[in-house]
Design an enzyme around this catalytic site. Sequence first.
Site, short mmCIF file in Angstrom:
data_model
loop_
_atom_site.label_atom_id
_atom_site.label_comp_id
_atom_site.label_asym_id
_atom_site.label_seq_id
_atom_site.Cartn_x
_atom_site.Cartn_y
_atom_site.Cartn_z
N GLU A 134 -32.71 1.68 1.14
CA GLU A 134 -32.62 1.07 2.37
C GLU A 134 -32.67 2.13 3.50
OE1 GLU A 134 -29.53 -2.08 2.79
OE2 GLU A 134 -29.25 -1.67 4.82
N GLU A 166 -29.79 0.28 13.32
CA GLU A 166 -28.77 -0.90 13.63
C GLU A 166 -28.02 -0.49 15.14
OE1 GLU A 166 -26.73 -2.24 9.69
OE2 GLU A 166 -26.33 -0.11 9.96
N ARG A 221 -37.24 -5.91 7.19
CA ARG A 221 -36.39 -6.99 7.80
C ARG A 221 -35.87 -6.64 8.86
NH1 ARG A 221 -33.30 -7.89 1.88
NH2 ARG A 221 -34.99 -7.44 0.68
N TRP A 267 -26.88 -10.40 13.42
CA TRP A 267 -25.88 -11.02 12.60
C TRP A 267 -24.82 -10.81 13.26
CZ3 TRP A 267 -22.65 -8.78 8.32
CH2 TRP A 267 -22.67 -7.34 8.20
N THR A 319 -15.48 -4.41 8.77
CA THR A 319 -16.84 -4.78 9.41
C THR A 319 -16.63 -4.97 10.70
OG1 THR A 319 -17.50 -5.41 7.06
CG2 THR A 319 -18.69 -6.05 8.91
#
Length: 366
Positions: free
Chosen positions: A120, A124, A204, A208, A219
């Site tokens: 990956e 972000e 992608r 979210w 998180t």
Amino acid sequence: MTSSFLYLSALLLAIIASVSAQTFTDCNPLNKTCPAAPALGTNHTWVFNQTQDDKIWNITTGEIQYDDEGAHLVIAEKLQSPTMQSTFHIFFGIVETHVKMAAGAGIVSSVVLQSADLDEIDWEWVGSNTGEVQSNYYGKGDDSTYDRGGYHAVANADTEFHNYTTHWTAEKTEWWIDNNLVRTLTFDEAQNGTRYPQTPSNVRIGIWPAGDSGNNHGTIEWAGGEVDYDAGPYTMVVQSCRVHDFHTGKEYEYGDHSGTWESINVVDGNSTAVEEINKPPEKSLSEKWDEIPNGGKIGVYVGAAAVGAMLIALFIFFCIRKRRQGRLEHALGDAQYNTERTEMNNFQSDWKQSEWNHKGGYQQVR
Ligand SMILES: *[C@@H]1O[C@H](CO)[C@@H](O)[C@H](O)[C@H]1NC(C)=O
Ligand SMILES: *[C@@H]1O[C@H](CO)[C@@H](O)[C@H](O)[C@H]1NC(C)=O
Ligand SMILES: *[C@@H]1O[C@H](CO)[C@@H](O)[C@H](O)[C@H]1NC(C)=O
Ligand SMILES: *[C@@H]1O[C@H](CO)[C@@H](O)[C@H](O)[C@H]1NC(C)=O
Ligand SMILES: *[C@@H]1O[C@H](CO)[C@@H](O)[C@H](O)[C@H]1NC(C)=O
Ligand SMILES: *[C@@H]1O[C@H](CO)[C@@H](O)[C@H](O)[C@H]1NC(C)=O
Ligand SMILES: *[C@@H]1O[C@H](CO)[C@@H](O)[C@H](O)[C@H]1NC(C)=O
């Protein structure tokens, strides 16, 4: 009791779905024999100003709106996480996106290259900081080290489009912002290559609510705090995406379970993506008409005339039939009217007459 249990279950499932959406893979080539990954095999720019071909960009979660500005990925309600995913894969290459991140604590916008064995390469944007973008990478889904993330300053990342470009080869991965190289990762730096992203990956693009109250504490903290859904909607806008696949071919086969780039076989041929890109656009009726040669048009006219004549003939036929039918119905109607009138007459007169007379009269009419 039962309904709140159901609600909680649904919530839990949604949370699991939204979190695992980031790392889910149908078939991991490290453990299984997986179908080949469809290739891009070319260099192409998609302008997201209109609905995209779903054979190329699959919306895997939620809905995406398009306008002149670009693709809008919106979180308006709890646990929404619209995501689009390329059906094609690249085997090293360039991904250039022009993005406005979504501002807001707990909201994460992302552009990710990801392979079936969980290699990956990430961009972000954490919504609580609109002056920064994070770079990251994973090799084989391994998140056990904490030295992978990078932090890069960008001005007004939520109100201005910036050019975020990933340049990925077998030797190194580069992250570029507005033509400035902000980070380089070499093969060796990623645990001597064993954790270097190197298998065919798709693109992608998603948003979210990483800071949803249902997520784990770490998180939520990383996401800059809990999401305040009432303060939404939160919107990420992607103007365009250019993808250049450094290999040309139809698909990428996994030669073994090693997960190394050397094990990937490039299968010759035209990719489905290239065929979709080169597919002539849907023609309008007038364009189709203009394309018919004159001889053909005469044919169409003659055909139309024949059809017209036939329709007229049919129409006349039906009219005549209708008229006949009309006359017939009228005749039948008269007869019926007469019958009914007689019966009524009989009834009415019978009403004043004896039983015998009534029955006799009735039977007579019958
Ligand atoms: C696949 O195999 C790797 C080791 O090769 C292992 O770490 C991983 O958990 C396995 N994944 C699945 C989904 O079985
Ligand atoms: C790739 O396509 C872009 C336009 O989409 C173009 O500007 C660029 O020159 C192309 N690169 C190569 C190597 O063909
Ligand atoms: C979208 O952008 C492309 C390229 O700039 C242009 O050709 C096309 O007409 C645009 N479509 C719409 C619906 O604006
Ligand atoms: C598109 O995504 C949906 C949902 O993840 C999936 O079921 C479907 O197979 C995908 N289609 C293609 C063509 O990849
Ligand atoms: C975006 O950045 C990449 C890397 O610097 C560059 O190659 C590309 O030309 C840039 N795109 C535009 C439209 O300036
Ligand atoms: C890194 O890998 C190469 C070959 O793949 C090997 O020769 C070398 O010893 C490895 N280095 C370390 C530090 O593991
Ligand atoms: C690929 O497409 C080209 C034209 O676009 C065609 O000439 C060629 O035969 C195709 N190749 C294969 C393997 O289908």
